[in-house]
Design a protein around this motif. Structure first.
Motif, PDB file in Angstrom:
ATOM      1  N   ARG A  72       0.802  -1.114   0.103  1.00  0.00           N
ATOM      2  CA  ARG A  72      -0.093  -0.029  -0.225  1.00  0.00           C
ATOM      3  C   ARG A  72       0.934   1.319  -0.060  1.00  0.00           C
ATOM      4  NH1 ARG A  72      -4.790  -2.148  -1.573  1.00  0.00           N
ATOM      5  NH2 ARG A  72      -5.550  -3.629   0.088  1.00  0.00           N
ATOM      6  N   ARG A  74       1.544   4.522   1.404  1.00  0.00           N
ATOM      7  CA  ARG A  74       1.208   5.342   2.380  1.00  0.00           C
ATOM      8  C   ARG A  74       2.070   6.532   2.168  1.00  0.00           C
ATOM      9  NH1 ARG A  74      -3.574   3.241   2.767  1.00  0.00           N
ATOM     10  NH2 ARG A  74      -3.748   1.157   4.160  1.00  0.00           N
ATOM     11  N   THR A  75       1.973   7.451   3.204  1.00  0.00           N
ATOM     12  CA  THR A  75       2.889   8.858   3.283  1.00  0.00           C
ATOM     13  C   THR A  75       4.002   8.812   3.799  1.00  0.00           C
ATOM     14  OG1 THR A  75       1.634   9.542   5.467  1.00  0.00           O
ATOM     15  CG2 THR A  75       0.454   9.973   3.171  1.00  0.00           C
ATOM     16  N   SER A  76       4.448   7.682   4.387  1.00  0.00           N
ATOM     17  CA  SER A  76       5.849   7.615   4.814  1.00  0.00           C
ATOM     18  C   SER A  76       7.055   8.071   3.879  1.00  0.00           C
ATOM     19  CB  SER A  76       6.338   6.277   5.465  1.00  0.00           C
ATOM     20  OG  SER A  76       6.374   5.326   4.552  1.00  0.00           O
ATOM     21  N   LYS A  79       7.742   5.085   1.410  1.00  0.00           N
ATOM     22  CA  LYS A  79       6.961   4.713   0.397  1.00  0.00           C
ATOM     23  C   LYS A  79       6.908   5.970  -0.718  1.00  0.00           C
ATOM     24  CE  LYS A  79       5.234   0.925   2.326  1.00  0.00           C
ATOM     25  NZ  LYS A  79       3.653   0.966   2.763  1.00  0.00           N
ATOM     26  N   TYR A 238      -0.346  -0.307   8.017  1.00  0.00           N
ATOM     27  CA  TYR A 238      -1.756   0.143   7.522  1.00  0.00           C
ATOM     28  C   TYR A 238      -2.182   1.599   7.868  1.00  0.00           C
ATOM     29  CZ  TYR A 238      -2.507  -4.582   5.674  1.00  0.00           C
ATOM     30  OH  TYR A 238      -2.479  -5.854   5.171  1.00  0.00           O
TER      31      TYR A 238
END
Length: 238
Positions: A72, A74-76, A79, A238
């Motif tokens: 997925r 995500r905003t890290s 990622k 998640y």
């Protein structure tokens, strides 16, 4: 675990907010279906508190000439950097790791997946189609919406190669539409009992968000499954 250099070959969008990344497979790298790698970004332009390494289950099967992971988005920082990498970008990884594997056991296997926890099971089923197509397998795959079910079309196609595969997608969103072939609601004891005739005869593999994995392991043991026959793989982020 040994260290390897690799490079990104291509990115493929799976669903809204999820993507697969295909990597070059280094010469001599071997693994079992269901195992993982620790993937490291090389000189990333930004980092977060968790650093520039994450663990990913391999989606690819051992017989395939490439490596594939999926996540997925995500905003890290990790990622964001991974999602923006161009083809040919260098990467590093260590592996393989983990014992979340089907092995050569002839017992029926029941695979319980939530969200992107499907990734090790795709590897297992690709491998089973090549090596043990008669294996009795049940895959129950939960997502909030059917559109969120990464690899679902491939899994449906694999049933033609795996005649003893039972595929049970389930939609957990109470307001989400679902096809007639899908169950409604989260995976629970009643749903599992509908599709698995003898719980004590099967080995269970559970992968997904930690809360789901913990709840399903408890449910299975309370239903009479030997704890040694429940294997778990938790997916964070998640």
């Amino acid at each position: 675990m040994p260290a390897y250099a690799t490079q990104l070959q291509r990115r493929r969008d799976l669903t809204e907010g999820a993507a697969a990344f295909v990597l070059a497979r280094p010469e001599g790298f071997t693994f079992q279906a269901g195992q993982s790698i620790n993937l490291t970004l090389v000189d990333p332009p930004e980092k977060d508190a968790k650093g520039n390494t994450r663990t990913f289950s391999l989606v690819s099967a051992p017989h395939e000439p490439f490596l594939e992971v999926a996540t997925r988005l995500r905003t890290s920082a990790f990622k964001r950097v991974l999602a923006a990498l161009p083809p040919g970008a260098p990467l590093q990884f260590r592996g393989p790791g983990g014992k979340f594997t089907l092995g050569e056991d002839e017992r029926p296997a029941v695979l319980l997946a939530g969200g992107i926890g499907i990734t090790p099971f795709v590897s297992m089923l690709r491998d089973a189609a090549q090596r043990m197509p008669q294996r009795h397998l049940t895959l129950m795959y939960a997502n909030r919406r059917i559109e969120d079910a990464a690899y679902l079309a491939e899994l449906q196609a694999l049933r033609r190669q795996l005649p003893n595969l039972r595929l049970v997608p389930t939609v957990t969103g109470t307001d989400a539409p679902r096809p007639a072939s899908a169950e409604a609601g989260p995976i629970d004891r009643t749903m599992v009992a509908r599709h698995v005739a003898d719980l004590s005869a099967a080995t269970f593999f559970v992968a997904g968000p930690p809360a789901m994995v913990s709840a399903l392991k408890t449910m299975l043991v309370e239903a009479g499954v030997d704890a040694a026959q429940v294997r778990i793989d938790e997916f964070y982020g998640y």
